[in-house]
Design a protein around this motif. Sequence first.
Motif, PDB file in Angstrom:
ATOM      1  N   ARG A  12       0.853  -1.180   0.000  1.00  0.00           N
ATOM      2  CA  ARG A  12       0.000   0.000   0.000  1.00  0.00           C
ATOM      3  C   ARG A  12       0.890   1.232   0.000  1.00  0.00           C
ATOM      4  NH1 ARG A  12      -3.796   2.409   4.866  1.00  0.00           N
ATOM      5  NH2 ARG A  12      -4.837   4.013   3.591  1.00  0.00           N
ATOM      6  N   ALA A  13       0.709   2.094  -0.999  1.00  0.00           N
ATOM      7  CA  ALA A  13       1.532   3.292  -1.097  1.00  0.00           C
ATOM      8  C   ALA A  13       0.879   4.272  -2.057  1.00  0.00           C
ATOM      9  CB  ALA A  13       2.939   2.945  -1.585  1.00  0.00           C
ATOM     10  N   ASP A  14       1.265   5.524  -1.916  1.00  0.00           N
ATOM     11  CA  ASP A  14       0.858   6.582  -2.829  1.00  0.00           C
ATOM     12  C   ASP A  14       1.822   6.561  -4.014  1.00  0.00           C
ATOM     13  OD1 ASP A  14       0.281   8.908  -4.181  1.00  0.00           O
ATOM     14  OD2 ASP A  14       0.502  10.237  -2.451  1.00  0.00           O
ATOM     15  N   LEU A  15       1.305   6.291  -5.204  1.00  0.00           N
ATOM     16  CA  LEU A  15       2.178   6.185  -6.367  1.00  0.00           C
ATOM     17  C   LEU A  15       2.924   7.487  -6.662  1.00  0.00           C
ATOM     18  CD1 LEU A  15      -0.019   4.062  -8.796  1.00  0.00           C
ATOM     19  CD2 LEU A  15       2.270   3.459  -7.975  1.00  0.00           C
ATOM     20  N   VAL A  16       2.327   8.622  -6.345  1.00  0.00           N
ATOM     21  CA  VAL A  16       3.001   9.904  -6.572  1.00  0.00           C
ATOM     22  C   VAL A  16       4.336   9.929  -5.836  1.00  0.00           C
ATOM     23  CG1 VAL A  16       2.868  12.391  -6.156  1.00  0.00           C
ATOM     24  CG2 VAL A  16       0.867  11.163  -7.005  1.00  0.00           C
ATOM     25  N   ASP A  17       4.352   9.403  -4.610  1.00  0.00           N
ATOM     26  CA  ASP A  17       5.591   9.352  -3.829  1.00  0.00           C
ATOM     27  C   ASP A  17       6.432   8.132  -4.188  1.00  0.00           C
ATOM     28  OD1 ASP A  17       4.679  11.611  -2.616  1.00  0.00           O
ATOM     29  OD2 ASP A  17       4.267  10.699  -0.677  1.00  0.00           O
ATOM     30  N   PHE A  18       5.780   7.003  -4.415  1.00  0.00           N
ATOM     31  CA  PHE A  18       6.503   5.756  -4.685  1.00  0.00           C
ATOM     32  C   PHE A  18       7.355   5.875  -5.932  1.00  0.00           C
ATOM     33  CE2 PHE A  18       7.188   1.336  -5.751  1.00  0.00           C
ATOM     34  CZ  PHE A  18       7.255   0.699  -4.528  1.00  0.00           C
ATOM     35  N   LEU A  46      12.710   6.670  -8.323  1.00  0.00           N
ATOM     36  CA  LEU A  46      13.584   7.416  -9.227  1.00  0.00           C
ATOM     37  C   LEU A  46      14.859   7.864  -8.524  1.00  0.00           C
ATOM     38  CD1 LEU A  46      13.833   8.533 -12.100  1.00  0.00           C
ATOM     39  CD2 LEU A  46      12.674  10.607 -11.315  1.00  0.00           C
ATOM     40  N   GLU A  47      14.789   8.123  -7.231  1.00  0.00           N
ATOM     41  CA  GLU A  47      15.966   8.523  -6.470  1.00  0.00           C
ATOM     42  C   GLU A  47      16.850   7.337  -6.089  1.00  0.00           C
ATOM     43  OE1 GLU A  47      14.912  10.855  -3.096  1.00  0.00           O
ATOM     44  OE2 GLU A  47      14.135  12.528  -4.285  1.00  0.00           O
ATOM     45  N   ARG A  70      -5.649  12.738 -14.242  1.00  0.00           N
ATOM     46  CA  ARG A  70      -5.179  11.626 -15.070  1.00  0.00           C
ATOM     47  C   ARG A  70      -3.657  11.598 -14.968  1.00  0.00           C
ATOM     48  NH1 ARG A  70      -8.752  13.921 -20.131  1.00  0.00           N
ATOM     49  NH2 ARG A  70     -10.697  14.083 -18.911  1.00  0.00           N
ATOM     50  N   TRP A  71      -3.062  10.416 -15.001  1.00  0.00           N
ATOM     51  CA  TRP A  71      -1.628  10.317 -14.749  1.00  0.00           C
ATOM     52  C   TRP A  71      -0.806  11.143 -15.727  1.00  0.00           C
ATOM     53  CZ3 TRP A  71      -0.384   9.486 -10.185  1.00  0.00           C
ATOM     54  CH2 TRP A  71      -0.963   8.486  -9.392  1.00  0.00           C
ATOM     55  N   HIS A  72      -1.179  11.160 -16.990  1.00  0.00           N
ATOM     56  CA  HIS A  72      -0.392  11.918 -17.968  1.00  0.00           C
ATOM     57  C   HIS A  72      -0.566  13.424 -17.812  1.00  0.00           C
ATOM     58  CE1 HIS A  72      -4.129  10.203 -19.706  1.00  0.00           C
ATOM     59  NE2 HIS A  72      -4.368  11.466 -19.996  1.00  0.00           N
ATOM     60  N   ALA A  93       8.381  12.072 -13.865  1.00  0.00           N
ATOM     61  CA  ALA A  93       9.106  11.140 -12.998  1.00  0.00           C
ATOM     62  C   ALA A  93       8.736   9.702 -13.319  1.00  0.00           C
ATOM     63  CB  ALA A  93       8.816  11.448 -11.530  1.00  0.00           C
ATOM     64  N   MET A  94       7.471   9.483 -13.627  1.00  0.00           N
ATOM     65  CA  MET A  94       7.028   8.131 -13.938  1.00  0.00           C
ATOM     66  C   MET A  94       7.719   7.610 -15.192  1.00  0.00           C
ATOM     67  SD  MET A  94       3.254   6.660 -14.922  1.00  0.00           S
ATOM     68  CE  MET A  94       3.525   7.033 -16.655  1.00  0.00           C
TER      69      MET A  94
END
Length: 241
Positions: free
Chosen positions: A110-116, A121-122, A147-149, A156-157
């Motif tokens: 379980r995680a927030d994809l924005v942060d994950f 990436l780091e 929307r993700w795009h 970052a994605m």
Amino acid sequence: MHANSSPIASSQDGIHDKLYAQVARHAATSFRKPYSPPTRKAFDASFQAWQASGCKPLILDSGCGVGLSTLHLATRHPDHFVIGVDQSADRLSRQVRWEGAMPQNCLRVRADLVDFWRLMLESPLRPEAHYLLYPNPWPKKQHLTRRWHGHPVFPAMVALGGRFECRSNWRIYVEECAAALAQLSGQQIEVESWNPIDPITPFERKYLDSGHGLWRCRARLAAVAPTAMPGTGSAIFTAEQ
């Protein structure tokens, strides 16, 4: 899930007129939202699990829902390690109907994809393949940024690299995703109809059974090194052949 899904209704009849400006703005600026402690903890656990697997090639299942797609991907790719990520504790806690032995080469977190995505990436961790399967389409025209795009995290994605695939039952969503990828890569990325013989997510099965058309786009993305932060516009992407 039953075959009773309604078709997506939207005032949009094509790619959003503000998509290109949105993508350009996000590519030119760094997204600096603070990381949430729970997602940082989830990422650390994921990284350790991947290391414990022997650092197998990684498959990332973003927005995995109940995790059925994660199990399918792990079974189909036994020499890989699959991480399924979803923000909903309720979805991840649901019992998944699965025949046979549960694959051991996967993890659902379980995680927030924005942060994950940004934490990944780091780190040195990069996906060999990345799936974005049937995300919430947010079909209202004013919801482009959801929307993700259209989100600030999109650069970052894509900077994570790997063989990327997006699927949706709303063709415009996939067309916008392909257009955003093409804008960053300078290459043409095709949108194609998709009719899976063996659906791997509950929504994929439900949409097929409801008579919806399914669509996907695929791209081969070149990964950015951990020291190259998103928003620099320095990433290089190439379309899937």
